[in-house]
Motif scaffolding. Structure first.
Motif, PDB file in Angstrom:
ATOM      1  N   GLN A   1       0.955  -1.221  -0.120  1.00 20.67           N
ATOM      2  CA  GLN A   1      -0.058   0.043   0.013  1.00 20.67           C
ATOM      3  C   GLN A   1       0.833   1.364   0.067  1.00 20.67           C
ATOM      4  N   ALA A   2       1.945   1.190   0.789  1.00 14.24           N
ATOM      5  CA  ALA A   2       2.897   2.212   0.551  1.00 14.24           C
ATOM      6  C   ALA A   2       3.512   2.612  -0.580  1.00 14.24           C
ATOM      7  N   LEU A   3       3.994   1.503  -1.104  1.00 18.80           N
ATOM      8  CA  LEU A   3       4.386   1.639  -2.708  1.00 18.80           C
ATOM      9  C   LEU A   3       3.352   2.276  -3.509  1.00 18.80           C
ATOM     10  N   GLN A   4       2.111   1.564  -3.537  1.00 22.59           N
ATOM     11  CA  GLN A   4       0.922   2.281  -4.287  1.00 22.59           C
ATOM     12  C   GLN A   4       0.754   3.648  -4.062  1.00 22.59           C
ATOM     13  N   ALA A   5       0.630   4.019  -2.910  1.00 16.49           N
ATOM     14  CA  ALA A   5       0.873   5.400  -2.514  1.00 16.49           C
ATOM     15  C   ALA A   5       1.917   6.331  -3.070  1.00 16.49           C
ATOM     16  N   GLY A   6       2.876   5.977  -3.077  1.00 14.85           N
ATOM     17  CA  GLY A   6       4.067   6.503  -3.461  1.00 14.85           C
ATOM     18  C   GLY A   6       4.108   6.809  -5.077  1.00 14.85           C
ATOM     19  N   ILE A   7       3.663   5.653  -5.740  1.00 15.90           N
ATOM     20  CA  ILE A   7       3.550   5.711  -7.226  1.00 15.90           C
ATOM     21  C   ILE A   7       2.346   6.863  -7.531  1.00 15.90           C
ATOM     22  N   GLN A   8       1.212   6.897  -6.915  1.00 15.66           N
ATOM     23  CA  GLN A   8       0.350   7.921  -7.106  1.00 15.66           C
ATOM     24  C   GLN A   8       0.728   9.155  -6.707  1.00 15.66           C
ATOM     25  N   GLY A   9       1.314   9.264  -5.709  1.00 10.91           N
ATOM     26  CA  GLY A   9       1.929  10.429  -5.164  1.00 10.91           C
ATOM     27  C   GLY A   9       2.704  11.141  -6.115  1.00 10.91           C
ATOM     28  N   MET A  10       3.383  10.569  -7.036  1.00 12.73           N
ATOM     29  CA  MET A  10       4.191  11.171  -8.078  1.00 12.73           C
ATOM     30  C   MET A  10       3.393  11.571  -9.228  1.00 12.73           C
ATOM     31  N   GLY A  11       2.115  11.133  -9.042  1.00 18.90           N
ATOM     32  CA  GLY A  11       1.208  11.627 -10.429  1.00 18.90           C
ATOM     33  C   GLY A  11       0.865  10.518 -11.420  1.00 18.90           C
ATOM     34  N   LEU A  12       1.397   9.396 -11.007  1.00 18.61           N
ATOM     35  CA  LEU A  12       1.188   8.111 -12.042  1.00 18.61           C
ATOM     36  C   LEU A  12      -0.190   7.406 -11.630  1.00 18.61           C
ATOM     37  N   ASP A  13      -0.507   6.457 -12.432  1.00 18.87           N
ATOM     38  CA  ASP A  13      -1.990   5.474 -12.581  1.00 18.87           C
ATOM     39  C   ASP A  13      -1.262   4.200 -12.220  1.00 18.87           C
ATOM     40  N   LEU A  14      -2.247   3.576 -11.224  1.00 22.04           N
ATOM     41  CA  LEU A  14      -1.918   2.151 -11.010  1.00 22.04           C
ATOM     42  C   LEU A  14      -3.046   1.508 -11.900  1.00 22.04           C
TER      43      LEU A  14
ATOM     44  N   VAL B   1       1.626  -8.095  -6.712  1.00 20.45           N
ATOM     45  CA  VAL B   1       2.596  -7.592  -8.049  1.00 20.45           C
ATOM     46  C   VAL B   1       1.665  -6.451  -8.417  1.00 20.45           C
ATOM     47  N   VAL B   2       2.191  -5.224  -8.256  1.00 19.26           N
ATOM     48  CA  VAL B   2       1.574  -3.880  -8.397  1.00 19.26           C
ATOM     49  C   VAL B   2       1.875  -3.537 -10.050  1.00 19.26           C
ATOM     50  N   GLY B   3       0.840  -3.374 -10.821  1.00 23.02           N
ATOM     51  CA  GLY B   3       0.934  -2.880 -11.829  1.00 23.02           C
ATOM     52  C   GLY B   3       0.553  -1.479 -12.209  1.00 23.02           C
ATOM     53  N   ILE B   4       1.500  -0.719 -13.042  1.00 21.71           N
ATOM     54  CA  ILE B   4       1.696   0.602 -13.289  1.00 21.71           C
ATOM     55  C   ILE B   4       1.427   0.920 -14.603  1.00 21.71           C
ATOM     56  N   SER B   5       0.427   1.817 -14.949  1.00 22.57           N
ATOM     57  CA  SER B   5       0.277   2.100 -16.240  1.00 22.57           C
ATOM     58  C   SER B   5       1.508   3.037 -16.944  1.00 22.57           C
ATOM     59  N   VAL B   6       2.021   2.644 -17.980  1.00 20.32           N
ATOM     60  CA  VAL B   6       3.122   3.442 -18.634  1.00 20.32           C
ATOM     61  C   VAL B   6       2.481   4.753 -19.035  1.00 20.32           C
TER      62      VAL B   6
ATOM     63  N   ALA C   1      14.344   4.963  -7.862  1.00 16.85           N
ATOM     64  CA  ALA C   1      14.860   4.547  -9.120  1.00 16.85           C
ATOM     65  C   ALA C   1      13.843   4.596 -10.257  1.00 16.85           C
ATOM     66  N   PHE C   2      12.701   4.302  -9.840  1.00 16.23           N
ATOM     67  CA  PHE C   2      11.445   4.374 -10.706  1.00 16.23           C
ATOM     68  C   PHE C   2      11.039   5.782 -11.288  1.00 16.23           C
ATOM     69  N   GLY C   3      10.792   6.482 -10.325  1.00 22.96           N
ATOM     70  CA  GLY C   3      10.591   8.145 -10.509  1.00 22.96           C
ATOM     71  C   GLY C   3      11.814   8.858 -11.258  1.00 22.96           C
ATOM     72  N   ALA C   4      12.959   8.573 -10.841  1.00 24.61           N
ATOM     73  CA  ALA C   4      14.116   9.283 -11.338  1.00 24.61           C
ATOM     74  C   ALA C   4      14.220   8.761 -12.663  1.00 24.61           C
TER      75      ALA C   4
ATOM     76  N   LEU D   1      14.345  11.185 -16.173  1.00 26.94           N
ATOM     77  CA  LEU D   1      15.193  11.256 -17.077  1.00 26.94           C
ATOM     78  C   LEU D   1      14.752  10.802 -18.272  1.00 26.94           C
ATOM     79  N   LEU D   2      13.511  10.178 -18.703  1.00 23.77           N
ATOM     80  CA  LEU D   2      13.233   9.623 -20.106  1.00 23.77           C
ATOM     81  C   LEU D   2      12.262  10.947 -20.294  1.00 23.77           C
ATOM     82  N   GLY D   3      12.245  12.056 -19.762  1.00 21.94           N
ATOM     83  CA  GLY D   3      11.107  13.263 -19.919  1.00 21.94           C
ATOM     84  C   GLY D   3       9.857  13.374 -19.402  1.00 21.94           C
ATOM     85  N   GLN D   4       9.536  12.187 -18.570  1.00 23.37           N
ATOM     86  CA  GLN D   4       8.200  12.277 -17.899  1.00 23.37           C
ATOM     87  C   GLN D   4       8.037  13.454 -16.730  1.00 23.37           C
ATOM     88  N   LYS D   5       7.092  14.258 -16.912  1.00 25.66           N
ATOM     89  CA  LYS D   5       6.831  15.170 -15.797  1.00 25.66           C
ATOM     90  C   LYS D   5       6.356  14.393 -14.686  1.00 25.66           C
ATOM     91  N   LEU D   6       6.721  14.422 -13.170  1.00 25.39           N
ATOM     92  CA  LEU D   6       6.297  13.888 -12.083  1.00 25.39           C
ATOM     93  C   LEU D   6       6.876  14.455 -10.870  1.00 25.39           C
TER      94      LEU D   6
END
Ligand code: PLP
Length: 403
Positions: free
Chosen positions: A290-303, A314-319, A369-372, A376-381
């Motif tokens: 749940q913490a990982l999921q909150a972190g991903i969403q907190g960056m502005g990305l979608d599960l 296993v947490v799936g994250i939309s590219v 590592a995921f967010g950084a 680097l690849l140009g995604q705003k988050l």
């Protein structure tokens, strides 16, 4: 001599990275030091020492599967070999099988049933959703299968069949044996073999149990075991014949040379689960995921999957649009030495939350590592916001020692 020693052979030192990658994908997952050490030992596959280890592996497996009477066997082979062992022993050629399919692995069970010449009815569940017991019941009533196959967690689509207990109860009412693939979920979330009336449960080593790949466990209910013993046709698989495997697992005799090192490793993995206890382990997995999921969403990305059907193991994250998933994975492993998984279909990447993956230090390193890498690849988050969400959800003050 005609065939010469191959040229330019590399030693492993020249092949493996200087620093091992942190394995945060959909398996294999990092293994504890005790498991790694056990995996480096070879002992006689028969005899008193092995017998004692086998007894303990069965005892501990009964705890992990939550079964009093379950007939436990080890399998020299991947999770898929255990899946095939369940199918081969419980599905009679010509009989009817209902396969509830949420993705790649549940479909593999359907294919295995087809290969033993069952008449297979597939119930394909809409992408991103858990199987609905009412729909399964309709199919059972209509098709009258002798066996139902289903996954608890579908690693490929990151969906959890949250109503597995209800589905198993319905199958039981209709006298249908239930085979459950719990490879990615076992010991990460509740699974009650006896209480839910599951007839065969399968797990692999390299996922929920945080052990090595290639050695697996299977548990049959007493009803399933009676069914197997009463069969008098000859199975097509010699290695996977449960009655032959029983020679080694219950009668101290020889079937094939058991993968002794792998069984020692499983022994240690199970012992660590028993030491931690299932309740504490489930809580650790839930909090971590749940913490990982909150972190991903907190960056502005979608599960990828909505909370009601979401698999925590296993947490799936939309590219995000415009990002190449493969490039994201290679950036993460090259720059940050963190490995996560791509996908089998949908445009997602997957982060595992199984066993040793659910540790605070691994979470922080992986999310960063995921967010950084996306940055680097140009995604705003908002990377700091994601890290903050991870920290506050973990509630570090309360749980730092446990996790
Ligand atoms: C990984 C996995 C399997 C297959 O395990 P292998 O060891 O690769 O054969 C089966 N089912 C599920 C749900 C899995 O996650």
């Amino acid at each position: 001599m005609q065939i010469q020693v191959p040229d330019n052979l590399l030693s492993l030192d020249n092949i493996l990275p200087d620093e091992p990658l942190l394995m945060m994908g959909a398996g294999p997952v990092p293994i504890p030091a005790k498991v790694a050490a056990a995996n480096g030992i070879v002992i006689n596959h028969l005899g008193d020492t092995m017998a004692q280890i086998i007894e303990q592996v069965k005892l501990m497996s009964r705890y992990v599967f939550q079964t009093r009477e379950g007939h436990i066997l080890g399998v020299a082979g991947p999770g898929s070999a255990a899946m095939e062992m369940a199918v081969t022993n419980l599905v009679v050629p010509g009989s009817k099988v209902l396969s509830v399919c949420n993705g790649f692995f549940s479909s593999r069970l359907a294919e295995m049933a087809q290969r033993v010449e069952a008449e297979v009815v597939r119930l394909d569940i809409e992408e991103g959703l858990s199987a609905d017991p009412k729909l399964v019941e309709q199919y059972i009533v209509e098709h009258k299968p002798q066996v139902l196959t289903i996954v608890q967690g579908e690693t490929s689509s990151t969906v959890c069949n949250t109503q597995l207990a209800d589905i198993a109860a319905i199958a039981k009412q209709h006298d249908c044996l239930v085979i459950v693939d719990a490879v990615c979920t076992l010991s990460t979330m509740p699974f009650n073999m006896d209480e839910w009336g599951i007839d065969a449960v399968i797990t692999g080593g390299q996922k929920g149990l945080s052990c090595i790949p290639g050695v697996s466990l299977i548990g049959f209910s007493s009803k399933a075991w009676q069914f197997i013993q009463a069969r008098n046709d000859q199975l097509r698989h010699w290695c996977l014949d449960a009655k032959l495997a029983d020679q080694f697992w219950y009668k101290k005799s020889y079937h094939y040379t058991a993968p002794v090192s792998g069984i020692l490793a499983i022994h240690e993995a199970l012992r660590l689960v028993c030491t931690e206890t299932l309740d504490v382990r489930f809580a650790r997995h839930l909090r971590s995921s749940q913490a990982l999921q909150a972190g991903i969403q907190g960056m502005g990305l979608d599960l990828y999957v909505k909370p009601a059907s979401r698999l925590n193991s296993v947490v799936g994250i939309s590219v995000p649009n415009g990002i190449d998933g493969k490039q994201l994975l290679s950036t993460m492993s090259k720059r940050y030495k963190v490995e996560i998984s791509g996908s089998f279909g949908a445009n997602i990447v997957r982060i595992g939350q199984m066993g040793e993956q659910c540790r605070t230090h691994n979470l922080f390193r992986t999310l960063h590592a995921f967010g950084a890498s996306l940055n680097l690849l140009g995604q705003k988050l908002d990377l700091p916001a994601g890290m903050a969400a991870l920290e506050s959800t973990l509630d570090l003050n309360g749980y730092a020692d446990e996790i």
